[in-house]
Design a protein around this motif. Sequence first.
Motif, mmCIF file in Angstrom:
data_model
loop_
_atom_site.group_PDB
_atom_site.id
_atom_site.type_symbol
_atom_site.label_atom_id
_atom_site.label_comp_id
_atom_site.label_asym_id
_atom_site.label_seq_id
_atom_site.Cartn_x
_atom_site.Cartn_y
_atom_site.Cartn_z
ATOM 1 N N GLU A 259 7.892 4.153 4.543
ATOM 2 C CA GLU A 259 9.156 4.887 4.469
ATOM 3 C C GLU A 259 10.037 4.593 5.684
ATOM 4 O O GLU A 259 11.247 4.438 5.560
ATOM 5 N N THR B 173 5.944 13.371 4.552
ATOM 6 C CA THR B 173 4.848 12.856 3.737
ATOM 7 C C THR B 173 3.519 13.351 4.288
ATOM 8 O O THR B 173 3.421 13.707 5.457
ATOM 9 N N GLN C 110 1.948 5.926 4.008
ATOM 10 C CA GLN C 110 3.238 6.047 3.343
ATOM 11 C C GLN C 110 4.357 6.214 4.370
ATOM 12 O O GLN C 110 5.456 5.711 4.186
#
Length: 107
Positions: free
Chosen positions: A21, A12, A17
């Motif tokens: 994740e 990413t 994020q």
Amino acid sequence: MKFPLHRFEIETDSERQLAGEVQRELLSVPKIVKQEFSEQEWFAFRLVLEEYVVELLKERRSAALRSRHGIAGSCQLSVLFEQRQILISFNGQEKVLQYPEDGPVVS
């Protein structure tokens, strides 16, 4: 002989994020893999993973600030679970956690 039990990979451009994740992947690790490690070993792994990634993210940000472009690039995280061992790779840097019967070893 060591063999892979489970692997997850995340790529990413967003640090925010990445955190989500990682949490999602850790929750989806199969029970049979988690059973390979004691509760203390699993807790220690999560702490090492968090500390390792946070330190490397700091280095990444610092390098981005020093560069002319200020762009840090993508984050690539791979975690490979083997019998009594976990390999963490973040942007090409690796850390191995070995869990012999007498306690964990970090290298």
